[in-house]
Write a protein that holds these residues in place. Structure first.
Motif, PDB file in Angstrom:
ATOM      1  N   THR A  31       0.293   9.564  -1.046  1.00 51.08           N
ATOM      2  CA  THR A  31       1.634  10.157  -0.970  1.00 51.08           C
ATOM      3  C   THR A  31       2.697   9.083  -1.166  1.00 51.08           C
ATOM      4  O   THR A  31       2.471   7.903  -0.896  1.00 51.08           O
ATOM      5  N   PHE A  32       3.853   9.543  -1.642  1.00 46.94           N
ATOM      6  CA  PHE A  32       5.022   8.686  -1.834  1.00 46.94           C
ATOM      7  C   PHE A  32       6.194   9.330  -1.114  1.00 46.94           C
ATOM      8  O   PHE A  32       6.355  10.551  -1.153  1.00 46.94           O
ATOM      9  N   GLN A  33       7.008   8.503  -0.483  1.00 47.74           N
ATOM     10  CA  GLN A  33       8.201   9.017   0.161  1.00 47.74           C
ATOM     11  C   GLN A  33       9.264   7.926   0.200  1.00 47.74           C
ATOM     12  O   GLN A  33       8.981   6.758  -0.044  1.00 47.74           O
ATOM     13  N   GLN A  34      10.485   8.319   0.530  1.00 47.93           N
ATOM     14  CA  GLN A  34      11.572   7.350   0.498  1.00 47.93           C
ATOM     15  C   GLN A  34      11.706   6.526   1.772  1.00 47.93           C
ATOM     16  O   GLN A  34      12.308   5.470   1.765  1.00 47.93           O
ATOM     17  N   PHE A  35      11.144   6.980   2.872  1.00 46.64           N
ATOM     18  CA  PHE A  35      11.319   6.292   4.148  1.00 46.64           C
ATOM     19  C   PHE A  35      10.340   5.126   4.308  1.00 46.64           C
ATOM     20  O   PHE A  35       9.130   5.308   4.188  1.00 46.64           O
ATOM     21  N   THR A  62      -6.994   7.780   2.429  1.00 43.90           N
ATOM     22  CA  THR A  62      -5.600   8.234   2.439  1.00 43.90           C
ATOM     23  C   THR A  62      -4.689   7.014   2.390  1.00 43.90           C
ATOM     24  O   THR A  62      -4.948   6.009   3.061  1.00 43.90           O
ATOM     25  N   TYR A  63      -3.641   7.113   1.586  1.00 47.75           N
ATOM     26  CA  TYR A  63      -2.688   6.020   1.433  1.00 47.75           C
ATOM     27  C   TYR A  63      -1.279   6.579   1.376  1.00 47.75           C
ATOM     28  O   TYR A  63      -1.039   7.592   0.707  1.00 47.75           O
ATOM     29  N   ALA A  64      -0.368   5.926   2.063  1.00 46.38           N
ATOM     30  CA  ALA A  64       1.044   6.308   2.044  1.00 46.38           C
ATOM     31  C   ALA A  64       1.845   5.144   1.469  1.00 46.38           C
ATOM     32  O   ALA A  64       1.694   4.004   1.906  1.00 46.38           O
ATOM     33  N   PHE A  65       2.677   5.438   0.481  1.00 47.95           N
ATOM     34  CA  PHE A  65       3.498   4.431  -0.166  1.00 47.95           C
ATOM     35  C   PHE A  65       4.965   4.822  -0.117  1.00 47.95           C
ATOM     36  O   PHE A  65       5.292   6.012  -0.073  1.00 47.95           O
ATOM     37  N   VAL A  66       5.814   3.816  -0.155  1.00 49.30           N
ATOM     38  CA  VAL A  66       7.249   4.047  -0.292  1.00 49.30           C
ATOM     39  C   VAL A  66       7.537   4.171  -1.782  1.00 49.30           C
ATOM     40  O   VAL A  66       7.120   3.327  -2.576  1.00 49.30           O
ATOM     41  N   GLY A  67       8.218   5.253  -2.131  1.00 43.45           N
ATOM     42  CA  GLY A  67       8.588   5.469  -3.525  1.00 43.45           C
ATOM     43  C   GLY A  67      10.075   5.245  -3.715  1.00 43.45           C
ATOM     44  O   GLY A  67      10.689   4.458  -2.995  1.00 43.45           O
ATOM     45  N   GLY A  68      10.654   5.960  -4.646  1.00 43.53           N
ATOM     46  CA  GLY A  68      12.081   5.821  -4.918  1.00 43.53           C
ATOM     47  C   GLY A  68      12.922   6.617  -3.936  1.00 43.53           C
ATOM     48  O   GLY A  68      12.470   7.579  -3.331  1.00 43.53           O
ATOM     49  N   ALA A  75      10.500   1.674  -8.708  1.00 42.59           N
ATOM     50  CA  ALA A  75      10.234   0.604  -9.667  1.00 42.59           C
ATOM     51  C   ALA A  75       8.750   0.263  -9.664  1.00 42.59           C
ATOM     52  O   ALA A  75       8.100   0.273  -8.621  1.00 42.59           O
ATOM     53  N   LYS A  76       8.218  -0.040 -10.840  1.00 42.06           N
ATOM     54  CA  LYS A  76       6.803  -0.371 -10.975  1.00 42.06           C
ATOM     55  C   LYS A  76       6.415  -1.527 -10.055  1.00 42.06           C
ATOM     56  O   LYS A  76       5.368  -1.480  -9.416  1.00 42.06           O
ATOM     57  N   ASN A  77       7.256  -2.543  -9.962  1.00 43.68           N
ATOM     58  CA  ASN A  77       6.895  -3.691  -9.122  1.00 43.68           C
ATOM     59  C   ASN A  77       6.798  -3.300  -7.639  1.00 43.68           C
ATOM     60  O   ASN A  77       5.993  -3.855  -6.900  1.00 43.68           O
ATOM     61  N   LEU A  78       7.597  -2.333  -7.175  1.00 44.55           N
ATOM     62  CA  LEU A  78       7.511  -1.864  -5.789  1.00 44.55           C
ATOM     63  C   LEU A  78       6.148  -1.228  -5.530  1.00 44.55           C
ATOM     64  O   LEU A  78       5.498  -1.512  -4.524  1.00 44.55           O
ATOM     65  N   ILE A  79       5.712  -0.385  -6.439  1.00 42.04           N
ATOM     66  CA  ILE A  79       4.408   0.282  -6.289  1.00 42.04           C
ATOM     67  C   ILE A  79       3.285  -0.751  -6.406  1.00 42.04           C
ATOM     68  O   ILE A  79       2.355  -0.760  -5.601  1.00 42.04           O
ATOM     69  N   ASP A  80       3.383  -1.645  -7.389  1.00 41.27           N
ATOM     70  CA  ASP A  80       2.355  -2.672  -7.568  1.00 41.27           C
ATOM     71  C   ASP A  80       2.201  -3.539  -6.320  1.00 41.27           C
ATOM     72  O   ASP A  80       1.083  -3.864  -5.919  1.00 41.27           O
TER      73      ASP A  80
END
Length: 90
Positions: A31-35, A62-68, A75-80
């Motif tokens: 999942t991706f979220q802004q928080f 399961t993985y949680a990531f910060v998105g835009g 940004a690609k570098n944030l996800i990377d």
């Protein structure tokens, strides 16, 4: 893989999960979220995992990531960076 909106799974994913047949499938939830505190991602992951199991699938991660932020693409570098820190901790 899906965004989290307003601390919940998106309606389109909920509809998909009710109808999908996961028999014999191994599923990784991302999942991706802004928080940055990833609030409620654990709840969303639990709900998705329950739906996958109900449809005869197996959740293997399961993985949680910060998105835009709202209205911005992550940004690609944030996800990377987040993926790298998961793969290469420390």
């Amino acid at each position: 893989m899906q965004p989290i909106w307003a601390s919940n799974a998106v309606p389109a994913m909920n509809a998909f999960l009710k109808q999908a047949d996961f028999s014999g499938k191994r599923v990784t939830i991302i999942t991706f979220q802004q928080f940055t505190d990833l609030r409620n991602s654990d709840k969303v992951h639990e709900n998705i995992a329950a739906a996958v199991k109900k449809q005869n699938g197996q959740v293997i991660g399961t993985y949680a990531f910060v998105g835009g932020k709202m209205g911005h693409c992550a940004a690609k570098n944030l996800i990377d960076e987040q993926i790298d820190s998961m793969i290469f901790p420390g």
